[in-house]
Design a protein around this motif. Structure first.
Motif, PDB file in Angstrom:
ATOM      1  N   ARG A  60       0.919  -1.287   0.083  1.00 29.40           N
ATOM      2  CA  ARG A  60       0.085   0.054  -0.175  1.00 29.40           C
ATOM      3  C   ARG A  60       0.789   1.166   0.100  1.00 29.40           C
ATOM      4  O   ARG A  60       1.921   1.281   0.385  1.00 29.40           O
ATOM      5  N   ASP A  84      -4.040   5.612  -6.968  1.00 30.78           N
ATOM      6  CA  ASP A  84      -4.669   4.369  -6.858  1.00 30.78           C
ATOM      7  C   ASP A  84      -5.075   3.681  -8.140  1.00 30.78           C
ATOM      8  O   ASP A  84      -4.933   2.467  -8.202  1.00 30.78           O
ATOM      9  N   GLY A  89      -5.576   0.145  -7.084  1.00 29.91           N
ATOM     10  CA  GLY A  89      -6.265   0.204  -5.545  1.00 29.91           C
ATOM     11  C   GLY A  89      -5.440   0.061  -4.591  1.00 29.91           C
ATOM     12  O   GLY A  89      -5.958  -0.529  -3.447  1.00 29.91           O
ATOM     13  N   ALA A 153     -11.035   7.587  -7.536  1.00 31.15           N
ATOM     14  CA  ALA A 153     -10.121   6.425  -6.868  1.00 31.15           C
ATOM     15  C   ALA A 153     -10.821   5.177  -7.242  1.00 31.15           C
ATOM     16  O   ALA A 153     -12.001   4.918  -7.664  1.00 31.15           O
ATOM     17  N   GLN A 155     -10.514   2.236  -5.369  1.00 31.15           N
ATOM     18  CA  GLN A 155     -11.342   1.741  -4.242  1.00 31.15           C
ATOM     19  C   GLN A 155     -12.548   2.339  -4.042  1.00 31.15           C
ATOM     20  O   GLN A 155     -12.682   3.570  -4.125  1.00 31.15           O
ATOM     21  N   PHE A 158     -12.130   4.846  -0.538  1.00 30.28           N
ATOM     22  CA  PHE A 158     -10.858   5.211  -0.599  1.00 30.28           C
ATOM     23  C   PHE A 158     -10.272   5.761   0.636  1.00 30.28           C
ATOM     24  O   PHE A 158     -10.929   6.306   1.482  1.00 30.28           O
TER      25      PHE A 158
END
Length: 195
Positions: A60, A84, A89, A153, A155, A158
């Motif tokens: 990440r 992202d 992601g 984003a 995700q 996010f």
């Protein structure tokens, strides 16, 4: 040329560190934002994180922290939404007021607006995260009338973390906004030293 060469090497080393951290299985790599000469490595973390996103698979990628008080929240969202996308992601935003104040005069902000700037910009960032079209009435930020903010984003939820220095009232305010709060190691060390 010596300083330029040094800066180039420092930035490339950061990207290599991200790639190595991914290879050895670390969970997260976070870069702080600073604008001081003694913190050469940390001028534009989002650009370095974007470069690191391309050749990594699992780690990440986060700021630690983005000094939200002296930057446009719309751009912060756009930059980290781009990371992202590049990372499929794996990006996160960790916003904060910052450990130092050099960014305030550098970007034209008044220190007397310290709390108001941060609170307004955090609210704006959370609003941008919540919906694609932004309507916003700003005092310290721009006003926006139903304008879309892209890219979005990857995700669905996010992550926006907010780092605090351990001030109780500030921590409660952040928690009430529904933001994730990291526990700063520095605060825990300070508590141990004071006891």
């Amino acid at each position: 040329t010596g300083k330029l060469s040094l800066m180039t090497n420092v930035i490339r080393d950061l990207v290599e560190e991200i790639e190595l951290a991914d290879q050895v299985g670390l969970d997260i790599y976070a870069i702080g934002e600073h604008h001081r000469e003694d913190f050469r490595r940390y001028r534009q973390p989002e650009i370095v994180l974007a470069a690191g996103a391309v050749n990594t698979k699992k780690i990440r990628l986060s700021s630690a922290v983005t000094i939200l008080s002296s930057i446009d929240p719309v751009r912060v969202y756009q930059q980290y939404a781009t990371i992202d996308a590049l990372s499929n992601g794996r990006a996160e935003i960790m916003a904060g007021r910052g450990s130092f104040i050099e960014s305030f005069p550098l970007f034209g902000y008044d220190l007397s607006d310290y709390d108001e700037l941060f609170n307004e910009k955090l609210d704006m960032l959370l609003e941008v995260k919540k919906q694609t079209s932004l309507t916003w009435q700003g005092k310290h930020t721009q006003s926006v009338d139903n304008r879309p903010v892209y890219p979005r984003a990857v995700q669905d939820d996010f992550p926006v973390w907010v780092a605090t220095g351990g001030h109780i009232e500030s921590t409660i305010q952040i928690a009430e906004k529904g933001c994730q709060l990291p526990t700063p190691l520095l605060v825990e060390i300070q508590k141990l030293l004071l006891n």
